[in-house]
Design a protein around this motif. Sequence first.
Motif, PDB file in Angstrom:
ATOM      1  N   ILE A 174     -97.440  57.618  43.897  1.00  0.00           N
ATOM      2  CA  ILE A 174     -97.340  56.441  43.030  1.00  0.00           C
ATOM      3  C   ILE A 174     -98.673  55.696  42.960  1.00  0.00           C
ATOM      4  CG2 ILE A 174     -96.212  54.217  42.657  1.00  0.00           C
ATOM      5  CD1 ILE A 174     -94.350  56.518  42.219  1.00  0.00           C
ATOM      6  N   THR A 175     -99.167  55.499  41.750  1.00  0.00           N
ATOM      7  CA  THR A 175    -100.314  54.628  41.521  1.00  0.00           C
ATOM      8  C   THR A 175     -99.911  53.565  40.507  1.00  0.00           C
ATOM      9  OG1 THR A 175    -101.239  55.979  39.729  1.00  0.00           O
ATOM     10  CG2 THR A 175    -101.966  56.477  41.970  1.00  0.00           C
TER      11      THR A 175
ATOM     12  N   LEU B 296     -99.385  56.398  46.569  1.00  0.00           N
ATOM     13  CA  LEU B 296     -98.435  56.053  47.628  1.00  0.00           C
ATOM     14  C   LEU B 296     -97.312  57.077  47.749  1.00  0.00           C
ATOM     15  CD1 LEU B 296     -97.413  53.668  49.589  1.00  0.00           C
ATOM     16  CD2 LEU B 296     -95.916  53.091  47.685  1.00  0.00           C
ATOM     17  N   ASP B 297     -97.044  57.509  48.983  1.00  0.00           N
ATOM     18  CA  ASP B 297     -95.896  58.357  49.289  1.00  0.00           C
ATOM     19  C   ASP B 297     -95.005  57.609  50.273  1.00  0.00           C
ATOM     20  OD1 ASP B 297     -96.738  60.568  47.750  1.00  0.00           O
ATOM     21  OD2 ASP B 297     -97.985  61.300  49.400  1.00  0.00           O
ATOM     22  N   LEU B 298     -93.692  57.597  50.005  1.00  0.00           N
ATOM     23  CA  LEU B 298     -92.770  56.895  50.896  1.00  0.00           C
ATOM     24  C   LEU B 298     -91.378  57.490  50.733  1.00  0.00           C
ATOM     25  CD1 LEU B 298     -92.372  54.483  52.873  1.00  0.00           C
ATOM     26  CD2 LEU B 298     -91.755  53.112  50.877  1.00  0.00           C
ATOM     27  N   THR B 299     -90.716  57.765  51.866  1.00  0.00           N
ATOM     28  CA  THR B 299     -89.363  58.316  51.839  1.00  0.00           C
ATOM     29  C   THR B 299     -88.458  57.500  52.748  1.00  0.00           C
ATOM     30  OG1 THR B 299     -90.189  60.555  51.432  1.00  0.00           O
ATOM     31  CG2 THR B 299     -87.937  60.344  52.246  1.00  0.00           C
TER      32      THR B 299
ATOM     33  N   THR C 154     -95.027  45.295  44.817  1.00  0.00           N
ATOM     34  CA  THR C 154     -95.154  46.213  43.684  1.00  0.00           C
ATOM     35  C   THR C 154     -94.410  47.510  43.972  1.00  0.00           C
ATOM     36  OG1 THR C 154     -97.320  45.280  43.128  1.00  0.00           O
ATOM     37  CG2 THR C 154     -96.784  47.427  42.184  1.00  0.00           C
ATOM     38  N   THR C 155     -94.444  47.973  45.206  1.00  0.00           N
ATOM     39  CA  THR C 155     -93.686  49.172  45.592  1.00  0.00           C
ATOM     40  C   THR C 155     -92.201  48.958  45.346  1.00  0.00           C
ATOM     41  OG1 THR C 155     -95.327  49.728  47.292  1.00  0.00           O
ATOM     42  CG2 THR C 155     -93.141  50.739  47.498  1.00  0.00           C
ATOM     43  N   LEU C 156     -91.691  47.810  45.769  1.00  0.00           N
ATOM     44  CA  LEU C 156     -90.275  47.501  45.557  1.00  0.00           C
ATOM     45  C   LEU C 156     -89.940  47.438  44.074  1.00  0.00           C
ATOM     46  CD1 LEU C 156     -88.014  45.011  47.397  1.00  0.00           C
ATOM     47  CD2 LEU C 156     -88.349  44.684  44.954  1.00  0.00           C
TER      48      LEU C 156
ATOM     49  N   THR D  48     -98.856  56.717  37.576  1.00  0.00           N
ATOM     50  CA  THR D  48     -98.626  58.123  37.912  1.00  0.00           C
ATOM     51  C   THR D  48     -97.633  58.179  39.066  1.00  0.00           C
ATOM     52  OG1 THR D  48    -100.422  58.226  39.556  1.00  0.00           O
ATOM     53  CG2 THR D  48    -100.990  58.745  37.268  1.00  0.00           C
ATOM     54  N   GLY D  49     -97.043  59.348  39.257  1.00  0.00           N
ATOM     55  CA  GLY D  49     -96.128  59.532  40.375  1.00  0.00           C
ATOM     56  C   GLY D  49     -94.673  59.552  39.945  1.00  0.00           C
ATOM     57  N   THR D  50     -93.796  59.837  40.908  1.00  0.00           N
ATOM     58  CA  THR D  50     -92.370  59.947  40.616  1.00  0.00           C
ATOM     59  C   THR D  50     -91.544  59.125  41.600  1.00  0.00           C
ATOM     60  OG1 THR D  50     -92.175  61.917  42.019  1.00  0.00           O
ATOM     61  CG2 THR D  50     -92.600  62.276  39.669  1.00  0.00           C
ATOM     62  N   VAL D  51     -90.392  58.671  41.106  1.00  0.00           N
ATOM     63  CA  VAL D  51     -89.420  57.945  41.908  1.00  0.00           C
ATOM     64  C   VAL D  51     -88.110  58.716  41.833  1.00  0.00           C
ATOM     65  CG1 VAL D  51     -88.101  55.813  42.174  1.00  0.00           C
ATOM     66  CG2 VAL D  51     -90.489  55.714  41.409  1.00  0.00           C
TER      67      VAL D  51
END
Length: 372
Positions: A13-14, A26-29, A48-50, A61-64
């Motif tokens: 995630i950017t 950002l990577d988070l699981t 912003t992550t939340l 960019t990135g996926t959720v």
Amino acid sequence: MNRDSAEVALHGITKSYGGKRVLDNLDLTLAPGELLALLGPSGCGKTTTLRVLAGLETPDTGTVSIGGVDMTSAPVRGRGIGLVFQSYSLFPHMSAAENVAYGLRIAGSSKSVRTRRATELLEMVGLSEHAAKFPGQLSGGQQQRVALARALAIEPRVLLLDEPLSALDAQVRVHLREEIKRIQVQAGTTTLLVTHDQEEALTIADRVGVMLGGQIEQLGTPEQIYSAPHTAFISEFVGAVNRIPATATTGGVSVLGKLLKISNPDSAPAAASGLEALIRPEDLRLTRQGDGLGIVESMMLRGPLTSVMVALQGRCLRVDLPSHEAAEFSPAMRVALSPRRDAALIDSSSTTPRDSLPAAPAHLLSHLGPIA
């Protein structure tokens, strides 16, 4: 565990605003049913992550993914998310029970279902006797519990808490964070908590992610984050530390006359001079010694613990002792200090200027004297 609790995964995630990158690859699981806290200074990217996870912001960019399904472009209502913010945002013209049932009403649930669910949740948050009261008749802590019950009423797969306790008095915060943990465990809902309060994160989270510059600096259990921080920033941000001069030697460093291993050998500076050991106040041993180099400056009672402030070589070091042990010390007494542990995180004041790191909250800083 809630059978609908979902695994959450953010990958690559950017997010930038006006050319400034707020989230940086950002990577988070989050595991199903886990409560993970994001902790960090203002501007680190935790909120912003939340908001990206909630669908309130779209990543550059990135996926959720939620429950293994790509939700990157899904609307907020399609993600199965419950939200609780710092502001309670309750409807003032509705009773507590009506506020809790509001989401179910929008979803088309029958009145009997809404009433039963609201009753169950108000009992869960300890507000059964206040069901008929309006928000204006409730305290701040009670209103926040209603907001939490409302978020849980729709049986979300993921619960997002954005600084939910920061507007409350200290005593209420302590009580309510315990309630949040109890309720989260009972509901079994995968939960992301965003907070700047270190104690809040450490006391209720299963894991804590410390953020800086849009990235996760360290992710681990509260014990790992507090007792084995990877960097000087984490050590100082999550709790109080003393910076004590260290001398490089064979097998590690010498600190206060004791040979210590380096707990961060991969990131420790190569320079042999200007080294500092970061040692927590409870990890220092204090003994009365007539020719000791330390002098007790003051004592600060903290309930079961007492902080003994000791002047040593131009610095003021903090030593936390059980209050009954601290009673044998008094101001102006000469003392000796030594580390209790066999290893310490090492930083270099010559290669890592203090002002290059975000400042920890003032009440957490223990190096009160001049830095030699």
